[in-house]
Design an enzyme around this catalytic site. Structure first.
Site, PDB file in Angstrom:
ATOM      1  N   GLU A   1      15.247   4.286  -0.306  1.00  0.00           N
ATOM      2  CA  GLU A   1      14.137   4.515  -1.227  1.00  0.00           C
ATOM      3  C   GLU A   1      14.380   5.739  -2.112  1.00  0.00           C
ATOM      4  O   GLU A   1      14.056   5.721  -3.301  1.00  0.00           O
ATOM      5  CB  GLU A   1      12.825   4.663  -0.458  1.00  0.00           C
ATOM      6  CG  GLU A   1      12.250   3.361   0.080  1.00  0.00           C
ATOM      7  CD  GLU A   1      12.957   2.864   1.328  1.00  0.00           C
ATOM      8  OE1 GLU A   1      12.733   1.709   1.727  1.00  0.00           O
ATOM      9  OE2 GLU A   1      13.738   3.651   1.920  1.00  0.00           O
TER      10      GLU A   1
ATOM     11  N   HIS B   1       4.431   2.704   9.772  1.00  0.00           N
ATOM     12  CA  HIS B   1       4.464   1.638   8.771  1.00  0.00           C
ATOM     13  C   HIS B   1       3.063   1.281   8.274  1.00  0.00           C
ATOM     14  O   HIS B   1       2.872   0.222   7.687  1.00  0.00           O
ATOM     15  CB  HIS B   1       5.097   0.373   9.350  1.00  0.00           C
ATOM     16  CG  HIS B   1       6.561   0.486   9.631  1.00  0.00           C
ATOM     17  ND1 HIS B   1       7.068   1.392  10.509  1.00  0.00           N
ATOM     18  CD2 HIS B   1       7.626  -0.210   9.145  1.00  0.00           C
ATOM     19  CE1 HIS B   1       8.389   1.250  10.576  1.00  0.00           C
ATOM     20  NE2 HIS B   1       8.742   0.305   9.750  1.00  0.00           N
TER      21      HIS B   1
END
Length: 324
Positions: A60, A129
């Site tokens: 990312e 998450h």
């Protein structure tokens, strides 16, 4: 008017914008051949090819940085995050680079990037998450944040986000991807920073964003059916820019407010809105502002417990009855 899923609405918005503007490109992990982790980009690689739908390594920090740089040079990248939780490893790129470059350049450099993906709990994927970072992002001047609650809003807001010259972070909810709503075939764009009344009411206002809007609507139905109470539901749609006028109007109309928010309560979106109401609409209130947020703990892995960690219609009804 046809009914389509939240997922399909975003897919349609992406396809229409790729066709409309040659500078729009989709970038992210598994967005091309695999059709996206949640199949939001399904079929787009087959339609538009490798140059418009680009798979990336699992990094990312790397691909968000690449997207930020590309946007400074005139590309309009739409970056998919498998979870918004993974944005934290690209915090410098999002906060320091995307969020600050226009100001730091004296308005010479724009950063028309969209960063999108799921930002929610409730799916049993654990604490790392399940973040809802809209409050973190909205805390940074220069970044915009939208949280669509319906397929109609998801499509219209996505198109507006892609066309915006500032970085826009789109927070979606995996629990909504398969839900259906009416969406017109004709093109439309929903301006950023414009809230929407999802249910008219006179007795109390529920103010929410994202999936919490659905929770608020269910609570409003319970109150109407069991108590004859008419709750108004205001969907913020956009966290920054925030439609303060719409908030103040509904407070002036009903005089009682419950803020429904899947954020954690400490320094969350609802905390900001509660402060704003107290500062600007105190005389309109007939009772203290109440909040229903996620319980203040890391996301619980147990599905049974996670369901009650998030706001529920029953918790919203309880708070409403307290101030009515």
């Amino acid at each position: 008017m046809p009914q389509i899923t939240y997922r399909k609405a975003i897919n349609d918005a992406l396809a229409e914008e790729i066709i409309r503007d040659e500078n729009v490109v989709i970038i992210g992990e598994e967005v091309a051949r695999y059709n996206g982790a949640y199949k939001v980009t399904e079929g787009l690689w087959e339609r538009f090819g490798d140059k418009r739908v680009v798979d990336t390594p699992i990094s990312e920090a790397g691909f968000i940085g690449m997207g930020v740089g590309a946007s400074m040079l005139g590309i309009r990248p739409v970056m998919e995050l498998m979870f918004w939780s993974f944005a934290y490893v690209a915090w410098d790129q999002i906060i320091n680079n995307a969020g600050q470059v226009r100001y730091m350049s004296g308005g010479r450099i724009h950063c028309p990037i969209v960063i999108r993906g799921p930002a929610n709990g409730g799916t049993g994927v654990g604490a790392t998450h399940s973040h809802t970072p809209e409050n973190f992002i909205a805390n940074t001047p220069g970044l915009k944040v939208v949280c669509p609650a319906t397929a109609y809003d998801a499509k219209g807001l996505m198109k507006a986000a892609i066309r915006d010259n500032d970085p826009v972070c789109v927070m979606e909810n995996t629990l909504l991807y398969g839900e259906t709503w009416e969406v017109p075939d004709e093109e439309y764009v929903i301006p950023l920073g414009v809230a929407d009344i999802k249910r008219e009411g006179t007795d109390i206002s529920f103010i929410a964003h994202g999936r919490a809007v659905i929770t608020a609507l269910k609570a409003a139905e319970i109150l109407a059916a069991e108590h004859g109470i008419q709750a108004e539901v205001l969907d913020l749609r956009s966290i920054r820019p925030l439609d303060e006028e719409a908030i103040l109007r509904t407070v002036a109309k009903t005089h009682r407010v419950v803020l429904v928010d899947e954020n954690k309560p400490f320094c969350g979106v609802s905390a900001q809105i509660a402060a704003m109401i107290q500062e600007q609409a105190f005389d309109d209130l007939d009772a203290p502002v109440q909040r229903v947020c996620s319980l203040d703990a890391p996301a619980i892995y147990s599905p049974a417990l996670e369901k009650i960690q998030l706001p529920t219609p029953e918790r919203v009804v309880y708070k409403a009855l307290q101030i009515l």
